[in-house]
Design a protein around this motif. Structure first.
Motif: not given
Length: 311
Positions: A207-220
């Protein structure tokens, strides 16, 4: 070959502030933008949709063709093209009003087969809401997954088009066993409810969640969390940024020969960092110009992608 399935529409983008601002027609739609972005990055791409025969529809096909996207499977019809009137808020964020009654993309029918050599199919946005096409796209998703094809989903919530939020949330959860990669914004995640861990347990490998200008995070599935910061850029608007992330992720996975749940699970932390940085940089370029104008491969040539493209 990566297949992108979903709507193609025309965004009416304001050139200036004001309720009756001068509106500029621009090609759009989440899946459409994803397909164009993939083509510009150099990934072999095909588009599955139903497009009007009106002037807007012709312009949409021209845009796909210019990006090198295969449109041989696009269905055509006499109905009008869907319109989305955009309003740009502070920080470049976009909100939309949709004109969807009787439009061509709602009448999409399940194709007989996927193109030879299809490695992944991407779904999302309005196409999974508006019937009767939504059920056809859903059937295609389930069929592709049953054939062992990698599937990507970006729900890209447009709440104004969803008459029954709870019913849609239940439907979203029913898709997860057929999804390999789930990408969504933090706003969409909040609207849908649930957590990355709950979604991973239901089916996706990541799962990849985008956070606008704060970037993005992948969860595995192994419990790992891979955050990367956003790229600093002067934002014109955010139209198409999330769609560009979709394309960059799929392109990056294709480069790494990782378009399978097993290969996705085998990515190292270094792989995830490089992939997410590439996606963040691509999205930043899109945000730096008006409308959905994703970058070309040459604009990202000095980034984190391996030089050799597998497959």
């Amino acid at each position: 070959m990566i297949v992108v399935a979903g709507e193609a529409l025309i965004d009416l983008v304001p050139r200036e502030a004001g309720a009756l601002a001068d509106l500029r027609p621009a090609r759009g739609g989440g899946p459409y933008n994803t397909a164009v972005a993939l083509g510009r990055l150099g990934s072999p791409t095909a588009f599955f949709s139903r497009v009007s025969r009106d002037a807007f529809g012709e312009a949409l096909l021209e845009g796909l063709g210019a990006a090198g996207v295969d449109v041989s499977s696009v269905q055509r019809g006499p109905e009008p093209t869907t319109l989305a009137a955009a309003s740009i808020g502070e920080g470049g964020s976009a909100a939309y009003s949709f004109y969807v009654e009787g439009t061509a993309d709602r009448l999409f029918e399940v194709p007989a087969r996927l193109p030879e050599g299809t490695r992944a199919v991407s779904f999302g946005t309005c196409s999974l809401v508006l019937e009767p096409g939504a059920s056809a796209y859903e059937e295609l998703m389930r069929s592709a997954a049953a054939q062992g094809v990698f599937t990507a989903l970006d729900p890209n919530i447009r709440a104004g088009l969803i008459p029954d939020a709870d019913a849609y949330r239940a439907r979203f959860r029913s898709w997860l066993p057929s999804v390999s990669l789930l990408k969504l914004s933090e706003e969409d995640a909040e609207w849908l409810g649930g957590t990355p861990r709950e979604w991973l347990a239901a089916g996706p490998s990541a799962v990849v969640i985008t956070q606008g200008g704060d970037g993005l995070t992948a969860f595995t599935r192994d419990g790992s969390v891979h955050p990367v910061p956003g790229e600093k850029v002067e934002v014109v608007d955010t139209i198409g940024a999330g769609d560009t992330v979709n394309a960059a992720l799929l392109h990056g996975l294709a480069v790494r020969d990782a378009l399978s749940p097993a290969a996705l699970s085998a990515l190292t932390p270094e792989d995830w960092t490089g992939l997410l940085r590439f996606a963040a940089r691509a999205a930043a370029i899109t945000c730096s110009r008006a409308g959905a104008e994703p970058p070309y491969a040459a604009e990202l040539a000095d980034g984190d992608e391996p030089e050799h493209r597998a497959g």
